[in-house]
Design a protein around this motif. Structure first.
Motif, PDB file in Angstrom:
ATOM      1  N   SER A  22     -11.746  -0.997   6.370  1.00  0.00           N
ATOM      2  CA  SER A  22     -11.093  -0.430   5.188  1.00  0.00           C
ATOM      3  C   SER A  22     -11.588  -1.060   3.892  1.00  0.00           C
ATOM      4  O   SER A  22     -11.416  -0.477   2.820  1.00  0.00           O
ATOM      5  N   LEU A  53      -9.237   7.833   9.483  1.00  0.00           N
ATOM      6  CA  LEU A  53      -9.094   7.541   8.056  1.00  0.00           C
ATOM      7  C   LEU A  53      -9.161   6.059   7.721  1.00  0.00           C
ATOM      8  O   LEU A  53      -8.964   5.675   6.564  1.00  0.00           O
ATOM      9  N   PRO A  97     -11.624   4.055   7.183  1.00  0.00           N
ATOM     10  CA  PRO A  97     -12.547   3.661   6.104  1.00  0.00           C
ATOM     11  C   PRO A  97     -12.004   3.899   4.697  1.00  0.00           C
ATOM     12  O   PRO A  97     -12.586   3.422   3.721  1.00  0.00           O
ATOM     13  N   HIS A  98     -10.909   4.646   4.577  1.00  0.00           N
ATOM     14  CA  HIS A  98     -10.323   4.925   3.263  1.00  0.00           C
ATOM     15  C   HIS A  98      -9.155   3.951   3.037  1.00  0.00           C
ATOM     16  O   HIS A  98      -8.109   4.078   3.687  1.00  0.00           O
ATOM     17  N   PRO A  99      -9.323   2.983   2.137  1.00  0.00           N
ATOM     18  CA  PRO A  99      -8.391   1.851   2.033  1.00  0.00           C
ATOM     19  C   PRO A  99      -6.914   2.228   1.942  1.00  0.00           C
ATOM     20  O   PRO A  99      -6.093   1.738   2.711  1.00  0.00           O
ATOM     21  N   TRP A 100      -6.557   3.097   0.998  1.00  0.00           N
ATOM     22  CA  TRP A 100      -5.136   3.351   0.798  1.00  0.00           C
ATOM     23  C   TRP A 100      -4.553   4.243   1.885  1.00  0.00           C
ATOM     24  O   TRP A 100      -3.366   4.124   2.206  1.00  0.00           O
ATOM     25  N   CYS A 101      -5.384   5.086   2.468  1.00  0.00           N
ATOM     26  CA  CYS A 101      -4.919   5.849   3.643  1.00  0.00           C
ATOM     27  C   CYS A 101      -4.619   4.891   4.794  1.00  0.00           C
ATOM     28  O   CYS A 101      -3.593   5.011   5.470  1.00  0.00           O
TER      29      CYS A 101
END
Length: 382
Positions: A229, A284, A286-290
């Motif tokens: 992430s 998901l 790799p998508h920090p806030w997800c």
């Protein structure tokens, strides 16, 4: 809130830090002891196996007053965590984690029964959720604090704090928890009689597999958040607090919903949500806030399902309530151990893959809880 329930929650607070802080300090422990992340994951499994070995001992303690059993268990909590503080290497820490886990399931088993006995009429599930709330608060404040102290000073300080908190647990249980009437002694064989029916096996199977699914991923959540992430190691304390916040909300919400509807219905619904969330984490991450929001959602669901399962097993374990309540903790932690092991086996593919491995575990758990709710719960719910 009753002081007696608060005292019981102080106990689960200490146990929660002892169990879950290893996820936050895993990289620090591995680096200090010069072992791999996968090997450090064995400390999670050792604690869980300690729970599995310690909880069945309640069969032998069934004739003792419930309050006395709680005080004896807290004494072991203190000893185990002080031993972990002084551990000199892999094997000594592994032994210390095993000892620390021995009183965990037994404490939850006895405290669940005490909480139900102390609850107001129609508020049994809520009382149990208050008792369990200590563990969620541990994840909101205790685990982030332990993670932060580990980074700033040493991971040993975390276990020292838990050992010292054990003295607080001991005092307030002695002071605030009244002597309540124990469970009916049905004899040694009578403790096992409830296992002849399918309902408890559905609950225990769902508990083990559901927890296993989540812990495939959660055991390695710190390296996933850092390496996949893209969060910095310094942000782990805040992220652990977010995970703990999810646990608090999930636990207290499910306690009230279980009294309004039924524990089985709530548990099955939440377990279905866990299947979806784990799958989303895999895609998901790799998508920090997800990744952060999904983490909080999954930890919320983890504790939203634990209270209904704890209440359900007590209701189906007539004549063996204390053993049944301990059995569900064995199932919880057997799932933790299996999950940490299975998740560790796919780390070479990437730190997001343990979440994918957890999906089939969670799916089977959903099927088992749905079966229990649809076919058997009406026989026990009142």
């Amino acid at each position: 809130m009753k002081k007696s329930l608060l005292a019981l929650a102080f106990g689960t607070l200490g146990l929660g830090i002892a169990e879950f802080v290893m996820m936050g300090i895993l990289p620090d422990v591995a680096a200090n002891l010069h072992i791999s992340i996968e090997q450090a994951g064995h400390f999670i499994s050792a604690y869980a196996l300690g729970v599995c070995c310690g909880a069945p001992a309640l069969i032998l303690a069934r004739r003792f007053p419930l309050k006395h059993i709680l005080l004896a268990l807290v004494s072991v909590v203190i000893a185990g965590n002080l031993f972990a503080t002084a551990a000199s290497g892999y094997w000594t820490l592994l032994s210390a984690r095993f000892i620390s886990g021995l009183p965990h399931g037994a404490y939850f088993g006895v405290a669940s029964i005490v909480a139900e006995k102390l609850a107001d009429k129609g508020k049994g599930s809520e009382a149990v959720s208050i008792m369990i709330a200590g563990m969620t608060v541990a994840n909101l404040f205790g685990v982030p604090l332990g993670t932060s102290l580990s980074a700033m000073i040493s991971w040993r300080v975390t276990f020292l704090i838990v050992g010292c908190w054990g003295l607080v647990m001991l005092y307030y249980i002695w002071r605030w928890v009244p002597h309540v009437k124990g469970v009916k002694d049905t004899g040694f064989k009578g403790q096992f009689r409830f296992l002849r029916k399918p309902a408890p096996w559905l609950i225990l199977g769902a508990t083990a597999l559901g927890n296993g699914g989540v812990f495939c991923w959660y055991s390695y959540v710190t390296p996933m958040l850092i390496h996949i992430s893209g969060f910095s190691p310094a942000s782990m304390t805040a992220l652990m607090m977010l995970a703990g916040f999810g646990m608090v909300v999930g636990n207290l919400t499910s306690g009230r919903l279980s009294d309004r509807y039924t524990p089985g219905r709530v548990g099955a619904t939440v377990q279905g949500m866990i299947c979806i969330i784990l799958l989303l984490i895999f895609f998901l991450a790799p998508h920090p806030w997800c990744a952060a929001l999904l983490m909080a959602s999954c930890t919320a669901c983890l504790f939203a399902v634990s209270s209904p399962e704890q209440v359900s097993i007590i209701r189906v374990a007539a004549g063996g309530e204390m053993f049944g309540a301990a059995c569900v903790q064995v199932a919880f932690n057997l799932g933790n151990a299996i999950g940490a092991y299975c998740g560790g086996k796919v780390l070479h593919w990437g730190y997001q893959y343990p979440a994918l491995i957890g999906v089939p575990f969670a799916l089977v758990s959903f099927i088992l809880l749905t079966r229990y709710y649809k076919k058997y719960e009406s026989q026990y719910h009142s």
